[in-house]
Design a protein around this motif. Sequence first.
Motif, mmCIF file in Angstrom:
data_model
loop_
_atom_site.group_PDB
_atom_site.id
_atom_site.type_symbol
_atom_site.label_atom_id
_atom_site.label_comp_id
_atom_site.label_asym_id
_atom_site.label_seq_id
_atom_site.Cartn_x
_atom_site.Cartn_y
_atom_site.Cartn_z
ATOM 1 N N ARG A 129 8.142 -10.933 -40.095
ATOM 2 C CA ARG A 129 7.740 -9.573 -39.723
ATOM 3 C C ARG A 129 7.521 -9.478 -38.214
ATOM 4 N N GLU A 166 10.358 -3.708 -43.146
ATOM 5 C CA GLU A 166 9.783 -3.811 -41.810
ATOM 6 C C GLU A 166 8.951 -2.573 -41.483
ATOM 7 N N ASP A 167 9.385 -1.439 -41.943
ATOM 8 C CA ASP A 167 8.652 -0.188 -41.761
ATOM 9 C C ASP A 167 8.483 0.489 -43.111
ATOM 10 N N SER A 208 14.430 -8.905 -38.852
ATOM 11 C CA SER A 208 14.611 -8.165 -40.095
ATOM 12 C C SER A 208 16.055 -7.686 -40.142
ATOM 13 N N HIS A 221 12.088 -7.799 -43.833
ATOM 14 C CA HIS A 221 11.848 -9.122 -43.264
ATOM 15 C C HIS A 221 11.604 -10.139 -44.377
ATOM 16 N N VAL A 253 6.045 -15.420 -42.428
ATOM 17 C CA VAL A 253 6.755 -14.145 -42.408
ATOM 18 C C VAL A 253 7.567 -14.020 -41.126
#
Length: 347
Positions: free
Chosen positions: A152, A183-184, A156, A294, A150
Amino acid sequence: MTLRPAMLLAALALAGCTAADGGRAVAAPTPVKLGPDSPKKIVATVAMPGPGEAREPARERGWQLVWSDEFEGTAVDRTKWDFDRDCWGGGNNERQCYTDRTANAAVGGGLLTITARKERFTGPAQPAQLRPASGAVEKVTKDFTSARMVTRGKASWTYGRIEMRAKLPAGQGTWPAFWMLPEDKTYGPWAASGEIDILEAVNLGVPCASCPGSRENTILGTLHFGGQWPANAFNSTETKAVDVLDGFHTFGVVWAPGRIDWTYDGRVYATKRRGEWWSAASNSPDAPFDRAFHLILNLAVGGGLSEERGVTGVDETIWPQTMQVDWVRVWQCRPDGASGQSCQGDR
């Protein structure tokens, strides 16, 4: 990949390929505006376009490379990638534990190789975000290992052209994926904040009476959205990529405000526009696909989508299986001063 329903149900919406700047359109259906009362599972099947039949984003001017991994070193670049480490199964009853071992993800010879192996392994029963803040971590043992990488917390993007050149594995129970998560969690837990599945394929190469060449060669591109599970929905497109197992191919999306195109070897085969997704947490027509996402690369073993298709289940005799990745690249559209066909495309 996250919490994918076990069976895909054919429904009423089609997502077609649209040519840009004079190319011949394969299909251009009128989007059906969706909402909480719409079908929760929408699947379209489209034909793969031939040369000259669809938009080819790489030929457009104005794209600027903003991130890439060419996998030219001798180890995974930890400034670009992290690893998920758990035996959760992704909410899909997948059979693997994900690790960060070189046995499951290694770089060499200009390639990233993610390897799914048949071996007993014990690890956390839940992903990090679902574990208790303190106390003992529940463990579980599974019969396979693999890797899930990832970006993350490291990289992103909101909008862009995102591509991977890869060679996919074959066999009943294989489930390679290249996808994106927010991402959020701006609009709430999965799938309220969205998911973009750039490439999924299951059981490639197994006998398939309805497939060209009589072997499984279906690839999928999917959006997950709506409300928090179980009030979530998805809109997916499938197509037959006849040569998908013949070496390396490029899989991608072109993600712009109000529109997402899916590409195979540079040609758009599916398009979804605002109105073909919705958000329970926002009235914005672009939500939830108007925030930073991401990247994720993984090779799952089994799970609902894989085990209920093909000849069903998991073939215990075919392991190890690998997904080899030549590169992953992200471009963003900077058309100022560009002449000719622009990366802004047809909105």
